[in-house]
Each structure stands twice: as C-alpha cells, then as structure tokens.
Scaffold this active site. Structure first.
Site, PDB file in Angstrom:
ATOM      1  N   LYS A 180       8.620  -7.162  -5.763  1.00  0.00           N
ATOM      2  CA  LYS A 180       7.823  -6.597  -6.853  1.00  0.00           C
ATOM      3  C   LYS A 180       8.695  -5.700  -7.725  1.00  0.00           C
ATOM      4  CE  LYS A 180       3.586  -7.053  -4.216  1.00  0.00           C
ATOM      5  NZ  LYS A 180       2.550  -6.501  -3.338  1.00  0.00           N
ATOM      6  N   GLN A 231       0.990  -0.907  -0.825  1.00  0.00           N
ATOM      7  CA  GLN A 231       1.194  -2.152  -0.081  1.00  0.00           C
ATOM      8  C   GLN A 231       0.386  -2.124   1.218  1.00  0.00           C
ATOM      9  OE1 GLN A 231       2.857  -4.802  -1.250  1.00  0.00           O
ATOM     10  NE2 GLN A 231       2.484  -6.003   0.585  1.00  0.00           N
ATOM     11  N   ASP A 285      -3.904  -4.020  -8.371  1.00  0.00           N
ATOM     12  CA  ASP A 285      -4.214  -4.981  -7.307  1.00  0.00           C
ATOM     13  C   ASP A 285      -5.609  -5.577  -7.496  1.00  0.00           C
ATOM     14  OD1 ASP A 285      -2.404  -5.691  -5.278  1.00  0.00           O
ATOM     15  OD2 ASP A 285      -2.521  -3.706  -4.365  1.00  0.00           O
TER      16      ASP A 285
END
Ligand code: GUN
Length: 287
Positions: free
Chosen positions: A54, A98, A121
């Site tokens: 990422k 995460q 997200d």
C-alpha cells in the site's frame, strides 16, 4: 473451453496511471496531494507485506503516505487517541488500520472511531449503510476492485445469478451490496449453507472469499461462468493460492482471475481511488 484470464495487475496499473494524472493536475493547480495514513499494529507477516504494498503504491501515484507501525503491546486507548489525531490532521485524507488487530483491541470500536469521510477502507457502519441504500460514499476496497475489474472486461452483471462464498464484513457482505446495486440476483453462502456445490453450479458469476485453499472445485462451476477468486492463501511450500481450484475451474469458466495477479492489486487500486475521492471531498469542506 479454456477461460480468459482476467489480468487484475494490468487493470490496476491503468487505475494507478489515472490517479497519478489527477495528482499531477492537483499539483499544477497548487492543491494539496492526497494523504493516506496506514497503521499497522504488531508483526503479522502477511499484514506487513500488505502494508508495504500500500505504501509503495501511494508513492507511485505521488500521494503523501504516513506509515505508522506500533508493537503488539500498543493499547486500544493509545490507538483510539492516534486515530483522533489523524482525524484532525488536515494533511491526511484517508486512515487505514490494517486488520486483523491483536486480540486485546476491539476492531469494531477502532473502525467506528475513524471519521467516515476518512474511512478509505469503507468499513465504518455509516459507509456500509450508505452502500446498502444505494448512495455509496467510501466503498470497501476489495468488492469495489472486483466491480472495476468486471467493468474493464465488459462483463455484464444485470440479471445474472451471482453466488458469493463468504459473508465477511470486508468482502462477502459489501460484495453482495455492490452486485445488488448492479441488479444481479445475489446468493451469499457461508458455513451453514447446505449444498455449496449446488449454489455454485447455478451461478453465472462466482465470487470466492473463503480463505481456504482450492476449496471451490472446478467441477462445480457452470460452463461459461465468470470466476472471481478473492482468496490469498499461503501454502506450506510458500506458494500463494486462491480459494478456487484454478486448474480445473479454468477449463469450465469463460473468465477467471489468477492468484496472485487478480483481485489483490485491484484492492490497492481501490484504496488509492478512495483516498483521492476523500481528498476531493475535503477540498470542498477544507478538511
Ligand atoms: N485485512 C485484510 N484485508 C484488509 C483490508 O481491505 N483493509 C484492512 N484495513 N485490513 C485488511
């Protein structure tokens, strides 16, 4: 029939190029570059790889990227305070924590602490709710990436039987909402499903998001179906493999995604798209 391989890597590169052009335009117009904060707690090796990918993608498109790594002993309160700071930071458009988190941290509490307009997200109940009422704001990255990939290959969804295997908040559920928005007839399978083979064999489009290597057998696939494999499973020999038995499924499907090189790169492309969209939203509201 041997299936055409859906090249997620190639589609993701096109997405990244488009985003990089937008970033260049913003710079020309003396606008801020989009900023993404990625938080990793603990030392899960798979998470470390995902977070590194990422960060690298952010750098490729010219985003400001803030990578925050904390030991597994980091407390829930410390994490919530960190999120509060990032929520207020005008250089940060997107915040990603995460998953999975260590057991002592309540993941849902953490997700709900992120400002919905910075929730790149798309996991906040506000964003899931917006998707459910057909007014999406931040769309969960993997299901969005699947939709982008199907669109890139001109695969029509309206009226199709779509079977999704897996009911997670990250993939299965939002994928069902995405497919429903495109007017598919959607079935979600899970561990209580009575006859998985039967459900899969009725599908024009199969989305496998189980997390178990090669558990979807090729013989279950309807001839000509489209097979999307979200699974990324590491085998004992170190190889990556999907949830679908690729070698047998590709002999029946019309299109199929490989693992790696299918859905994985699209998840990252969607994350960057969401971060750019968040920055554009913040332009209007000055963060
Ligand atoms: N862990 C596995 N997939 C994801 C994802 O899409 N986002 C986050 N934050 N964590 C994950």
């Amino acid at each position: 029939m041997t299936a055409q391989i859906i090249d997620g890597k190639a589609v993701s590169i096109q997405c990244l190029e488009r985003i990089a052009q937008e970033v260049a335009k913003r710079k020309e117009n003396h606008q801020r570059v989009p900023g993404l904060a990625v938080i990793l707690i603990g030392d899960n090796p798979a998470s470390q790889v995902y977070v590194r990918n990422k960060k690298n993608a952010c750098e490729k498109v010219g985003f400001y990227s803030l990578s925050i790594e904390k030991p597994a002993s980091f407390t829930e309160d410390e994490l919530l305070t960190l999120i509060d700071e990032l929520n207020e930071n005008p250089e940060i458009d997107g915040i990603l924590v995460q998953l999975p988190l260590p057991d002592h941290i309540d993941g849902q509490k953490v997700i709900e602490r992120i400002r919905p307009d910075k929730d790149v997200d798309g996991f906040h109940p506000y964003n899931i709710g917006r998707l459910a009422v057909k007014m999406p704001l931040m769309r969960p990255c993997t299901p969005k990436g699947v939709m982008t990939m199907l669109d890139a290959y001109g695969i029509d969804i309206k009226g199709k039987n779509v079977t999704i295997i897996g009911q997670s908040n990250i993939v299965g559920r939002p994928q069902a909402l995405e497919m429903l928005m495109k007017r598919a007839t959607v079935t979600i399978c899970h561990t209580a499903t009575r006859d998985l083979a039967e459900e899969v064999s009725r599908a024009d489009i199969v989305v496998a998001a189980v997390g178990r290597p090669a558990c979807i057998q090729g013989a279950w696939i309807k001839p000509g179906a489209v097979v999307i494999d979200v699974g990324i499973n590491r085998l004992e020999n170190g190889c990556l493999c999907g949830d679908v038995d690729f070698e047998t499924a590709k002999e029946r499907a019309s299109y199929i995604t490989p693992v790696p090189g299918g859905v994985g790169p699209m998840t990252i492309a969607s994350l960057l798209e969401n971060t750019l969209e968040a920055a554009q939203l913040h332009d209007k509201t000055s963060n």
